[in-house]
Design a protein around this motif. Structure first.
Motif, PDB file in Angstrom:
ATOM      1  N   PHE A   1       0.723  -1.265   0.163  1.00 58.87           N
ATOM      2  CA  PHE A   1      -0.169   0.215  -0.123  1.00 58.87           C
ATOM      3  C   PHE A   1       0.730   1.261   0.035  1.00 58.87           C
ATOM      4  O   PHE A   1       0.169   2.396  -0.053  1.00 58.87           O
ATOM      5  N   ALA A   2       2.067   1.054   0.146  1.00 58.03           N
ATOM      6  CA  ALA A   2       3.126   2.248   0.266  1.00 58.03           C
ATOM      7  C   ALA A   2       3.401   2.684  -1.166  1.00 58.03           C
ATOM      8  O   ALA A   2       3.504   1.866  -2.089  1.00 58.03           O
ATOM      9  N   LEU A   3       3.798   4.011  -1.203  1.00 58.43           N
ATOM     10  CA  LEU A   3       4.225   4.438  -2.563  1.00 58.43           C
ATOM     11  C   LEU A   3       5.467   3.989  -2.992  1.00 58.43           C
ATOM     12  O   LEU A   3       6.191   3.663  -2.201  1.00 58.43           O
ATOM     13  N   PRO A   4       5.900   3.760  -4.190  1.00 53.08           N
ATOM     14  CA  PRO A   4       7.292   3.459  -4.617  1.00 53.08           C
ATOM     15  C   PRO A   4       8.381   4.336  -4.245  1.00 53.08           C
ATOM     16  O   PRO A   4       8.103   5.628  -3.756  1.00 53.08           O
ATOM     17  N   HIS A   5       9.336   3.679  -3.889  1.00 52.53           N
ATOM     18  CA  HIS A   5      10.664   4.476  -3.355  1.00 52.53           C
ATOM     19  C   HIS A   5      11.175   5.375  -4.603  1.00 52.53           C
ATOM     20  O   HIS A   5      11.503   4.638  -5.582  1.00 52.53           O
ATOM     21  N   LYS A   6      11.259   6.607  -4.658  1.00 48.68           N
ATOM     22  CA  LYS A   6      11.798   7.331  -5.699  1.00 48.68           C
ATOM     23  C   LYS A   6      13.037   8.094  -5.270  1.00 48.68           C
ATOM     24  O   LYS A   6      13.189   8.857  -4.233  1.00 48.68           O
ATOM     25  N   LYS A   7      14.097   8.120  -6.091  1.00 41.64           N
ATOM     26  CA  LYS A   7      15.439   8.858  -5.780  1.00 41.64           C
ATOM     27  C   LYS A   7      16.017   9.413  -7.159  1.00 41.64           C
ATOM     28  O   LYS A   7      15.852   8.809  -8.322  1.00 41.64           O
ATOM     29  N   ILE A   8      16.734  10.556  -7.019  1.00 43.31           N
ATOM     30  CA  ILE A   8      17.554  11.049  -7.825  1.00 43.31           C
ATOM     31  C   ILE A   8      18.943  10.577  -7.904  1.00 43.31           C
ATOM     32  O   ILE A   8      19.570  10.749  -6.911  1.00 43.31           O
ATOM     33  N   GLN A   9      19.395   9.895  -8.827  1.00 44.70           N
ATOM     34  CA  GLN A   9      20.792   9.339  -8.748  1.00 44.70           C
ATOM     35  C   GLN A   9      21.793  10.207  -9.704  1.00 44.70           C
ATOM     36  O   GLN A   9      21.248  10.280 -10.875  1.00 44.70           O
ATOM     37  N   GLN A  10      22.825  10.835  -9.120  1.00 42.12           N
ATOM     38  CA  GLN A  10      23.697  11.540  -9.864  1.00 42.12           C
ATOM     39  C   GLN A  10      25.029  10.976  -9.854  1.00 42.12           C
ATOM     40  O   GLN A  10      25.605  10.373  -8.934  1.00 42.12           O
ATOM     41  N   LYS A  11      25.613  10.745 -11.021  1.00 41.42           N
ATOM     42  CA  LYS A  11      26.766   9.996 -11.414  1.00 41.42           C
ATOM     43  C   LYS A  11      27.675  10.797 -11.999  1.00 41.42           C
ATOM     44  O   LYS A  11      27.390  11.240 -13.168  1.00 41.42           O
ATOM     45  N   ALA A  12      28.985  11.374 -11.312  1.00 45.04           N
ATOM     46  CA  ALA A  12      29.978  12.217 -12.116  1.00 45.04           C
ATOM     47  C   ALA A  12      31.181  11.245 -12.289  1.00 45.04           C
ATOM     48  O   ALA A  12      31.622  10.725 -11.392  1.00 45.04           O
ATOM     49  N   THR A  13      31.395  11.318 -13.585  1.00 46.37           N
ATOM     50  CA  THR A  13      32.542  10.355 -14.117  1.00 46.37           C
ATOM     51  C   THR A  13      33.800  11.099 -14.319  1.00 46.37           C
ATOM     52  O   THR A  13      33.770  12.469 -15.142  1.00 46.37           O
ATOM     53  N   VAL A  14      34.986  11.072 -13.466  1.00 42.55           N
ATOM     54  CA  VAL A  14      36.156  11.874 -13.639  1.00 42.55           C
ATOM     55  C   VAL A  14      37.359  10.873 -14.069  1.00 42.55           C
ATOM     56  O   VAL A  14      37.373   9.649 -13.927  1.00 42.55           O
ATOM     57  N   ALA A  15      37.990  11.398 -15.418  1.00 37.32           N
ATOM     58  CA  ALA A  15      38.658  10.747 -15.993  1.00 37.32           C
ATOM     59  C   ALA A  15      40.121  11.273 -15.960  1.00 37.32           C
ATOM     60  O   ALA A  15      40.251  12.419 -16.026  1.00 37.32           O
ATOM     61  N   PHE A  16      41.370  10.505 -15.625  1.00 36.63           N
ATOM     62  CA  PHE A  16      42.553  10.735 -15.684  1.00 36.63           C
ATOM     63  C   PHE A  16      43.224   9.782 -16.943  1.00 36.63           C
ATOM     64  O   PHE A  16      43.576   8.693 -16.819  1.00 36.63           O
ATOM     65  N   ASP A  17      43.330  10.558 -17.963  1.00 40.37           N
ATOM     66  CA  ASP A  17      43.604   9.959 -19.259  1.00 40.37           C
ATOM     67  C   ASP A  17      42.575   8.700 -19.478  1.00 40.37           C
ATOM     68  O   ASP A  17      41.505   8.924 -19.572  1.00 40.37           O
ATOM     69  N   THR A  18      43.056   7.459 -19.516  1.00 38.25           N
ATOM     70  CA  THR A  18      41.872   6.409 -19.805  1.00 38.25           C
ATOM     71  C   THR A  18      41.538   5.951 -18.619  1.00 38.25           C
ATOM     72  O   THR A  18      40.606   4.890 -18.674  1.00 38.25           O
ATOM     73  N   GLU A  19      41.983   6.188 -17.013  1.00 36.85           N
ATOM     74  CA  GLU A  19      41.540   5.667 -16.115  1.00 36.85           C
ATOM     75  C   GLU A  19      40.097   6.353 -15.664  1.00 36.85           C
ATOM     76  O   GLU A  19      40.088   7.808 -15.729  1.00 36.85           O
ATOM     77  N   GLN A  20      39.104   5.982 -15.070  1.00 36.34           N
ATOM     78  CA  GLN A  20      37.979   6.284 -14.571  1.00 36.34           C
ATOM     79  C   GLN A  20      37.494   6.326 -12.955  1.00 36.34           C
ATOM     80  O   GLN A  20      37.768   5.113 -12.583  1.00 36.34           O
ATOM     81  N   PHE A  21      37.108   7.148 -12.552  1.00 33.91           N
ATOM     82  CA  PHE A  21      36.389   7.303 -11.151  1.00 33.91           C
ATOM     83  C   PHE A  21      35.023   7.866 -11.351  1.00 33.91           C
ATOM     84  O   PHE A  21      34.855   8.812 -11.845  1.00 33.91           O
ATOM     85  N   ILE A  22      33.992   6.931 -10.590  1.00 34.81           N
ATOM     86  CA  ILE A  22      32.655   7.347 -10.672  1.00 34.81           C
ATOM     87  C   ILE A  22      32.288   7.720  -9.249  1.00 34.81           C
ATOM     88  O   ILE A  22      32.213   6.819  -8.391  1.00 34.81           O
TER      89      ILE A  22
END
Length: 690
Positions: A395-416
């Motif tokens: 009976f409860a409403l669905p769980h809603k969230k805004i997810q933000q993903k920022a991808t930082v690159a050092f040449d070919t290597e990535q951090f999210i």
């Protein structure tokens, strides 16, 4: 004319009789103007044993295997014959016009009733009561909608095919192994592959060797993210990680993209039996058997949950009309229930209504009956809370969230870097906001602030009952109703043990898996059989074809055991010798503790491993004495000071104490009394002066 109603247990028969007006109570049944309500006591009949079918099968010999009877047949179980006789007398009454099967609405319940009706040769019409809760309302509705028993013939065929398959495979393979290796080695169609699942996990743990690996973290302000790698354990050496950090540190990184997505997560569906057993094991350490017993009590005794032995998490569409009433029954369970009722008791999780995904029974739900919490045990309360909490999530409403993903690159290597902003908590009230302290922008420059961390690979965990149930469900081993029983059987037969860390295969179990046929160890064959049994229940497969296949498989399994060259070591054999025949003694676990039994089949010698502790007190130190089995019979002995005493016979125990003995005991205990304290003496003197 009257209906003869056959329930599975006396407690259920009592409930049915109240609703149907059968107020005359007799020893074996209840009677009313239109009905006679009687009961089974679980199974009153079982398949005949080999020795009942063929005298040659009485002794366990390899020459008589495999045992493939043309017709197995059924026979009464010895302890419940009186009830079977009573049902037969009721069935033969001239005023009985038809029978109603009111046993549990499932495969086993169908088998219980059909075998009884077959045994008493019932030749009148038979109807079926099919209900999913034991409330008065459900019983009345069910009796208003009785169906011809023929509609459930395929379910009965599936049940009897399952019973015969277990007979053929279990008895033949168990006998073959036991005769060949001279020890009680129990194998079965479902229990052996289940045991193998536990052993496979153990082997993974045994092979595991911890490995060191390194991870690289990037810090931006107060936030950290790990280097994205296909293989998280790729950096095995610190030098490797340092070289990569040095390379990335040569210049600033850049934010390649910032993506925001709104994620909606619907509430989980209600429980089926396997899932609630798994969660109860995880939360409270309950065994699968205990959870089933608790849910059965909530269903049968308290009538506040629906039928427990279900394999579905869905509801039928016609149940939409019952949801408000179920919600009203638990109105005092949590504050949000009144909110749901005010808004019209609208089910938000619409996907739960799906007729195609409900077979015999729908998901576990609370009934329309208001619970009396004072009558529930603490463990029943825990399980009920789990069922209701999961129900309320619909009976409860669905769980809603805004997810933000920022991808930082050092040449070919990535951090999210990931952040979540909750828009609507809905059914999930425990998750917290993880908001970003950084205003991420594409193209933004990021300084190379790295850290290298050393980590260690962790071993796989042993299977516990919860995780084993999950694997059994995955490979279709057993049914929700039988899985708990299979686990208990493995433990009782000393093939598997419960330990504080999880389930563990015993030395005997490990050997069994080496000796038994490879096809019976892997779950694929059993999985195929279980799917065929489901197909028989749905009328999509022939029980005759299934049993013919089982017979062929049985012949092959026995042949493999006969020709096996595997060696067996009996780990239960001790170095102690039998005082009667000189053979080695075998150690066995029993309900009453560990015992020693003679390993010779011709000798019946047995004794306890450890002496039994009695309630009889030592006359010297007053501690409980042990019962020792001696050559001249049993006697009491104190393990603390060595005092021994003869165990009195029943006559001696009843014999009254003589006056001489009374005086002697009184004198003894009066001498042992502590001396009067100075305070007590002063009070006594003061009282005497008065």
């Amino acid at each position: 004319m009257k209906q003869l109603i056959l329930a599975e247990k006396p407690s259920v028969a009592k409930d049915l009789s109240k609703v149907l007006g059968a107020n005359q109570k007799h020893k074996n049944y209840y009677e009313g103007p239109k009905v006679i309500v009687t009961w089974a006591l679980g199974h009153l009949l079982g398949l005949k044993m080999p020795e009942d079918i063929n005298k040659e099968w009485q002794s366990w010999q390899m020459e008589t295997l495999p045992m493939i009877p043309k017709n197995i047949g059924i026979k009464p179980l010895p302890k419940t014959g009186h009830q079977l006789k009573a049902i037969k007398q009721l069935a033969q009454r001239k005023d009985v016009s038809e029978a109603v099967i009111a046993t549990d609405a499932g495969r086993e319940g169908e088998l219980v009733a059909r075998w009884i009706l077959e045994w008493v040769r019932f030749d009148k019409p038979v109807k079926r009561l099919w209900i999913s809760s034991q409330t008065d309302k459900a019983i009345k509705t069910g009796f208003a909608q009785l169906k011809p028993a023929q509609q459930y013939d395929t379910l009965y065929q599936s049940a009897i095919a399952r019973a015969k398959a277990d007979w053929l495979v279990g008895l033949n393979v168990t006998r073959a192994l036991t005769v060949k290796y001279q020890d009680n080695l129990s194998a079965g169609r479902v229990q052996t592959p289940t045991l193998a699942l536990v052993r496979q996990q153990e082997q993974q743990i045994e092979k595991f060797r911890p490995q060191t690996y390194y991870v690289i973290e990037l810090a931006v302000g107060e936030e950290q993210a790990r280097l994205v790698q296909k293989n998280p354990y790729a950096l095995r050496e610190h030098e490797q990680a340092q070289q990569l950090v040095n390379k990335m540190s040569q210049k600033n990184g850049r934010v390649m993209q910032v993506v925001e997505k709104t994620k909606t997560e619907s509430a989980p569906l209600p429980y089926d039996l396997t899932e609630i057993q798994r969660e109860a094991n995880q939360r409270y350490g309950f065994s699968a058997k205990k959870t089933l017993s608790l849910v059965q009590s909530l269903y049968e005794t308290h009538k506040i949950v629906t039928y427990p032995r279900t394999d579905s998490k869905y509801l039928t569409t016609d149940m939409k009309a019952t949801m408000k009433e179920r919600l009203q029954a638990v109105s005092d369970f949590a504050p949000e229930v009144k909110t749901y009722l005010k808004s019209g008791a609208v089910v938000q999780q619409k996907a739960v209504f799906n007729d195609a995904k409900v077979s015999d029974h729908h998901a576990l739900l609370p009934t329309e009956q208001k619970p009396n919490y004072a009558k529930l045990t603490s463990d029943e309360q825990r399980i009920y809370n789990m069922i209701v909490t999961r129900f309320l999530m619909l009976f409860a409403l669905p769980h809603k969230k805004i997810q933000q993903k920022a991808t930082v690159a050092f040449d070919t290597e990535q951090f999210i870097f990931t952040q979540n902003k909750i828009v609507e908590a809905g059914w999930k009230t425990t998750e917290e906001n993880k908001t970003s302290t950084i205003n991420w922008q594409e193209g933004m420059s990021v300084a190379p602030n790295f850290a290298i961390k050393k980590e260690l690979t962790s071993p796989p965990k042993p299977l516990n009952e919860g995780t084993l149930l999950g694997k059994m469900e995955k490979f279709s081993l057993g049914t929700p109703a039988t899985r708990a029983e299979i686990i208990e059987k493995l433990i009782k037969s000393e093939l598997m043990e419960r330990t504080p860390s999880g389930l563990q295969v015993s030395p005997k179990g490990k050997q069994l898996l080496e000796l038994v046929n490879p096809s019976l160890v892997t779950p694929e064959l059993t999985e195929k059989w279980e799917k065929q049994l489901e197909a028989i229940a749905k009328g999509q497969f022939s029980s005759g074809a299934f049993l013919q296949q089982i017979e062929n498989d049985t012949k092959q399994l026995v042949k493999e055991v006969k020709h096996s060259e595997q060696k067996y070591q009996d780990f239960s054999l001790t170095q102690k010798k039998c005082p009667e025949c000189g053979e080695l003694l075998r150690e066995k676990n029993t309900r009453d503790g560990k015992i020693y039994v003679c390993s010779s089949n011709d000798c019946n010698y047995r004794r306890r491993k450890d002496p039994k502790l009695s309630n009889h007190r030592c006359p010297q130190c007053h501690k409980k004495m042990e019962i020792i089995e001696g050559k001249n019979g049993a006697y009491f002995r104190c393990k603390f000071d060595g005092t021994t005493e003869k165990i009195p016979t029943k006559k001696e125990q009843k014999k009254k104490m003589t006056k001489h003995e009374e005086r002697r005991l009184m004198k003894k205990y009066s001498q042992e009394e502590p001396q009067e304290s100075p305070l007590a003496a002063a009070l006594k003197a003061a009282m005497e002066k008065k």
